[in-house]
Design a protein around this motif. Structure first.
Motif, PDB file in Angstrom:
ATOM      1  N   GLY A  43       6.757 -77.506  47.345  1.00 49.58           N
ATOM      2  CA  GLY A  43       6.987 -76.628  46.209  1.00 49.58           C
ATOM      3  C   GLY A  43       5.997 -75.484  46.163  1.00 49.58           C
ATOM      4  O   GLY A  43       4.959 -75.501  46.843  1.00 49.58           O
ATOM      5  N   THR A  44       6.306 -74.478  45.375  1.00 46.55           N
ATOM      6  CA  THR A  44       5.414 -73.338  45.229  1.00 46.55           C
ATOM      7  C   THR A  44       4.130 -73.752  44.519  1.00 46.55           C
ATOM      8  O   THR A  44       4.128 -74.627  43.643  1.00 46.55           O
ATOM      9  CB  THR A  44       6.099 -72.207  44.442  1.00 46.55           C
TER      10      THR A  44
ATOM     11  N   ARG B 255       4.298 -68.119  46.824  1.00 51.21           N
ATOM     12  CA  ARG B 255       5.549 -67.355  46.759  1.00 51.21           C
ATOM     13  C   ARG B 255       5.580 -66.209  47.774  1.00 51.21           C
ATOM     14  O   ARG B 255       6.636 -65.856  48.276  1.00 51.21           O
ATOM     15  CB  ARG B 255       5.760 -66.795  45.351  1.00 51.21           C
TER      16      ARG B 255
ATOM     17  N   GLY C  32      10.898 -77.366  45.718  1.00 49.93           N
ATOM     18  CA  GLY C  32      10.685 -77.000  44.323  1.00 49.93           C
ATOM     19  C   GLY C  32      10.224 -75.558  44.223  1.00 49.93           C
ATOM     20  O   GLY C  32       9.028 -75.272  44.306  1.00 49.93           O
ATOM     21  N   ALA C  33      11.161 -74.644  44.083  1.00 48.11           N
ATOM     22  CA  ALA C  33      10.848 -73.217  44.042  1.00 48.11           C
ATOM     23  C   ALA C  33      11.953 -72.515  43.268  1.00 48.11           C
ATOM     24  O   ALA C  33      12.854 -73.160  42.717  1.00 48.11           O
ATOM     25  CB  ALA C  33      10.730 -72.660  45.461  1.00 48.11           C
TER      26      ALA C  33
ATOM     27  N   GLY D 258       6.322 -74.939  40.608  1.00 46.27           N
ATOM     28  CA  GLY D 258       6.302 -75.952  41.660  1.00 46.27           C
ATOM     29  C   GLY D 258       5.558 -77.204  41.251  1.00 46.27           C
ATOM     30  O   GLY D 258       5.968 -78.324  41.586  1.00 46.27           O
TER      31      GLY D 258
ATOM     32  N   THR E  40       2.566 -77.665  49.548  1.00 45.07           N
ATOM     33  CA  THR E  40       2.751 -76.502  48.695  1.00 45.07           C
ATOM     34  C   THR E  40       2.705 -75.227  49.535  1.00 45.07           C
ATOM     35  O   THR E  40       2.212 -75.230  50.665  1.00 45.07           O
ATOM     36  CB  THR E  40       1.668 -76.411  47.607  1.00 45.07           C
TER      37      THR E  40
ATOM     38  N   THR F 278      13.091 -70.151  47.705  1.00 43.42           N
ATOM     39  CA  THR F 278      13.713 -71.446  47.999  1.00 43.42           C
ATOM     40  C   THR F 278      14.187 -71.546  49.445  1.00 43.42           C
ATOM     41  O   THR F 278      14.334 -72.646  49.987  1.00 43.42           O
ATOM     42  CB  THR F 278      14.919 -71.689  47.078  1.00 43.42           C
TER      43      THR F 278
END
Length: 381
Positions: free
Chosen positions: A162-163, A194, A217-218, A168, A191, A223
């Motif tokens: 995720g971000t 962006r 998770g973005a 995220g 992680t 994504t």
């Protein structure tokens, strides 16, 4: 006597003119440029579709772009609060941006309708967040739907990427809580930023853990990178995304490499496939029709977050105005209270039932499970 009648008439006309010009001011911040523009441009475009008159009041929407920059978001909010003296704010588009402005919103005691993914803007509820209302589904609803699909399809181990921001982090937190409850093991967690153009190291770590499935998770264009990188490196497991991927750009940029991806998102994303029993269908169609008529292209679900903000204001502004005059602290406080009391308001994203503890107000009626099939979104039943 004649002069007296003229004076009375003049006073009545002046009063009538003042009433006709009575105005509610709403500041709108969206990221129509920068990395979040995939989301923000839809939201900017939707401002033109919001109600220009609510009850006896005209509504003045003051729009500013924040270039996807949290620092610029705070400057925009300060301008709205200090110079424009707005009654409410819609925005910003990005979760980090919305989190950054929370202290200013709380200090000014001005309601903010946040069209963002992260629950960090409303949970855990405290004095700082009590002025914020969220027009997207909370993370737990998304994760419940995704993890239910994982269990149904035999997933035993998962990885998460995720971000590195509030969005995220909260997706990851909600995901881990849900898989823990359902007995699915997390074997890797990564992680990325962006602005990153490569996630090769993170994806190699995930590949070495050999998970049955991976959740990204973005939001918006970010994504695509993790999923495409994993596919390019030979990952053959199941790929999952949140509603943050619910954009035409995800399909366009990902192409065949995102085929088969499963995500949980608003029913509006598969508008033509949902039944009339879905409460939000009519409101979603009204938004799609209005947007398409104005811009000659169908909108994504991110713009619907701003459309729903307009519906929430249409419901609550007249109620608040019965208690206090727009442009006053008393009106802003009354508007906050009325938003918190909204019940069964049907929007394009779902049905809103706000409470003092829940400033999103959605339930399972706001989420469906969707798969990318033949380059299009397809409802999973």
């Amino acid at each position: 006597m004649l002069r007296s009648k003229v004076l009375v008439t003049a006073v009545m006309l002046a009063s009538s003119a003042g009433s006709a010009l009575a105005q509610v001011k709403v500041g709108v911040i969206a990221s129509s440029t920068g990395p979040v523009s995939v989301v923000g441009l839809q939201q900017k475009n939707t401002v033109a579709l919001l109600p220009k008159k609510i009850g006896d009041y005209t509504v003045d929407y003051i729009y500013i772009d924040d270039n996807s920059d949290p620092t610029q978001s705070t400057k925009n909010v300060q301008k709205f609060l200090i110079e424009d003296k707005v009654d409410a704010i819609i925005g910003p588009s990005g979760s980090p941006n919305a989190v950054a402005v929370l202290p200013f919103i709380a200090d000014a005691k001005t309601p903010m309708l946040a069209p963002v993914g992260s629950t960090a803007v409303v949970l855990p509820m405290d004095e700082k967040k009590k002025w914020v209302f969220k027009t997207t589904q909370n993370d737990n609803l998304v994760m419940d739907a995704l993890v239910a699909h994982m269990k149904k399809n035999g997933v035993k181990t998962v990885a998460y990427i995720g971000t590195n921001d509030p969005l995220g982090a909260n997706f990851g937190k909600a995901f881990k809580a849900t898989i823990d409850r359902e007995g699915i093991k997390l074997v890797a967690e990564e992680t990325f930023n962006r602005a990153d153009t490569s996630v090769t190291g993170q994806s190699l770590n995930i590949l070495s853990a050999s998970p049955d499935a991976v959740l990204v998770g973005a939001a918006g264009a970010t994504t695509v990178l993790p999923e495409v990188t994993l596919v390019d490196q030979g990952y053959k497991g199941k790929m999952y995304q949140t509603h943050g991927a619910a954009t035409p750009e995800f399909l366009k940029l990902g192409g065949k490499k995102v085929e088969g991806t499963v995500l949980a998102a608003s029913p509006m994303l598969v508008q033509s496939e949902i039944g009339d029993d879905v409460p939000s269908k009519a409101s979603g169609q009204a938004y799609i029709d209005a947007y398409t008529k104005m811009y000659d292209v169908a909108p994504g679900t991110f713009g619907a977050n701003v459309w729903d903000a307009g519906l929430l204001l249409a419901r609550t502004v007249p109620l608040a105005a019965a208690k206090a005059k727009p442009g006053t602290p008393e009106f802003r406080a009354a508007l906050r209270d009325e938003l918190e009391g909204v019940k069964e308001l049907i929007g394009a994203q779902g049905v809103y039932n706000m409470t003092p503890q829940d400033h999103s107000g959605f339930d399972a009626r706001s989420i469906v499970t969707i798969m990318v099939k033949d380059g299009h979104w397809s409802l999973l039943k």
